[in-house]
Design a protein around this motif. Sequence first.
Motif, mmCIF file in Angstrom:
data_model
loop_
_atom_site.group_PDB
_atom_site.id
_atom_site.type_symbol
_atom_site.label_atom_id
_atom_site.label_comp_id
_atom_site.label_asym_id
_atom_site.label_seq_id
_atom_site.Cartn_x
_atom_site.Cartn_y
_atom_site.Cartn_z
ATOM 1 N N GLN A 3 0.892 -1.309 0.009
ATOM 2 C CA GLN A 3 0.021 0.017 -0.050
ATOM 3 C C GLN A 3 1.040 1.012 -0.007
ATOM 4 O OE1 GLN A 3 -0.643 -2.399 2.848
ATOM 5 N NE2 GLN A 3 -1.854 -3.295 1.065
ATOM 6 N N LEU A 4 0.499 2.234 -0.742
ATOM 7 C CA LEU A 4 1.175 3.352 -0.860
ATOM 8 C C LEU A 4 0.415 4.677 -0.573
ATOM 9 C CD1 LEU A 4 2.990 2.710 -4.584
ATOM 10 C CD2 LEU A 4 3.995 2.388 -2.105
ATOM 11 N N VAL A 5 1.021 5.554 0.233
ATOM 12 C CA VAL A 5 0.085 6.569 0.622
ATOM 13 C C VAL A 5 0.863 7.825 0.371
ATOM 14 C CG1 VAL A 5 -1.022 7.724 2.523
ATOM 15 C CG2 VAL A 5 -1.231 5.233 2.375
ATOM 16 N N GLU A 6 0.347 8.687 -0.349
ATOM 17 C CA GLU A 6 1.215 10.150 -0.600
ATOM 18 C C GLU A 6 0.679 11.124 0.469
ATOM 19 O OE1 GLU A 6 0.126 8.318 -4.819
ATOM 20 O OE2 GLU A 6 -0.970 8.352 -2.893
ATOM 21 N N SER A 7 1.667 11.902 0.668
ATOM 22 C CA SER A 7 1.406 13.214 1.460
ATOM 23 C C SER A 7 2.247 14.414 1.033
ATOM 24 C CB SER A 7 1.287 12.839 2.831
ATOM 25 O OG SER A 7 2.795 12.577 3.039
ATOM 26 N N GLY A 8 1.619 15.435 1.540
ATOM 27 C CA GLY A 8 2.593 16.553 1.308
ATOM 28 C C GLY A 8 2.008 17.578 0.184
ATOM 29 N N GLY A 9 0.918 17.314 -0.564
ATOM 30 C CA GLY A 9 0.332 18.221 -1.491
ATOM 31 C C GLY A 9 -0.290 19.454 -0.947
ATOM 32 N N SER A 25 3.597 0.575 3.043
ATOM 33 C CA SER A 25 3.143 -0.789 3.975
ATOM 34 C C SER A 25 2.997 -1.844 3.347
ATOM 35 C CB SER A 25 2.127 -0.093 4.994
ATOM 36 O OG SER A 25 0.994 0.084 4.227
ATOM 37 N N GLY A 26 3.104 -3.158 4.039
ATOM 38 C CA GLY A 26 2.508 -4.068 3.300
ATOM 39 C C GLY A 26 3.979 -4.495 2.648
ATOM 40 N N GLY A 27 4.893 -4.193 2.518
ATOM 41 C CA GLY A 27 6.003 -4.623 1.880
ATOM 42 C C GLY A 27 7.191 -3.708 2.006
ATOM 43 N N THR A 28 8.456 -3.980 1.417
ATOM 44 C CA THR A 28 9.571 -3.013 1.376
ATOM 45 C C THR A 28 9.928 -2.784 0.003
ATOM 46 O OG1 THR A 28 11.916 -2.976 1.743
ATOM 47 C CG2 THR A 28 10.988 -5.182 1.164
ATOM 48 N N ILE A 29 10.011 -1.154 0.069
ATOM 49 C CA ILE A 29 10.077 -0.771 -1.361
ATOM 50 C C ILE A 29 11.289 -1.029 -1.793
ATOM 51 C CG2 ILE A 29 8.287 1.064 -0.844
ATOM 52 C CD1 ILE A 29 10.890 3.174 -0.521
ATOM 53 N N SER A 30 12.347 -1.531 -1.023
ATOM 54 C CA SER A 30 13.806 -1.726 -1.698
ATOM 55 C C SER A 30 13.902 -2.847 -2.869
ATOM 56 C CB SER A 30 14.730 -2.292 -0.436
ATOM 57 O OG SER A 30 14.178 -3.367 0.046
ATOM 58 N N ASN A 77 11.214 3.343 4.236
ATOM 59 C CA ASN A 77 10.254 2.808 3.031
ATOM 60 C C ASN A 77 9.336 3.801 2.707
ATOM 61 O OD1 ASN A 77 9.822 0.133 2.532
ATOM 62 N ND2 ASN A 77 7.786 -0.179 3.636
ATOM 63 N N THR A 78 10.109 4.830 2.169
ATOM 64 C CA THR A 78 9.456 6.235 1.716
ATOM 65 C C THR A 78 10.264 6.658 0.741
ATOM 66 O OG1 THR A 78 8.614 6.713 4.078
ATOM 67 C CG2 THR A 78 8.695 8.663 2.512
ATOM 68 N N VAL A 79 9.541 7.436 -0.426
ATOM 69 C CA VAL A 79 9.962 7.814 -1.451
ATOM 70 C C VAL A 79 9.454 9.444 -1.486
ATOM 71 C CG1 VAL A 79 9.951 8.184 -4.134
ATOM 72 C CG2 VAL A 79 9.660 5.870 -2.893
#
Length: 124
Positions: A3-9, A25-30, A77-79
């Motif tokens: 699951q990906l959740v964007e923020s900061g807009g 979440s639910g997995g590692t982005i690496s 775990n963040t981009v």
Amino acid sequence: QVQLVESGGGLVQAGGSLRLSCAASGGTISTFSMGWFRQAPGKEREFVAAISRSGGSRNYGDSKTGRFTISRDNAKNTVYLQMSSLRPDDTAVYYCAADHGGGLVPAPYPYDYWGQGTQVTVSS
């Protein structure tokens, strides 16, 4: 399932800056290359930037180089997408996406997971 959740807009004046975040979440982005896309009303989804699994390679869409910077923190775990010198035509919903294939493809089709998006509005 990642699951990906964007923020900061938000709303910013022309010439301003914003930093978008995409938390996974639910997995590692690496294990994924990560991308940012955007979509304005009535327009197709547009490639903004992508970054490799390690962060060592990046790809940017037209007109984004020099103004936008994609980065990642695999430990968190963040981009991120740092945007500066924003213009009214940058107004759009911004989405992050994850590609298990690891490429830096400037198109939506290989990306496996998508966030819900965060609105960026640039006023003139």
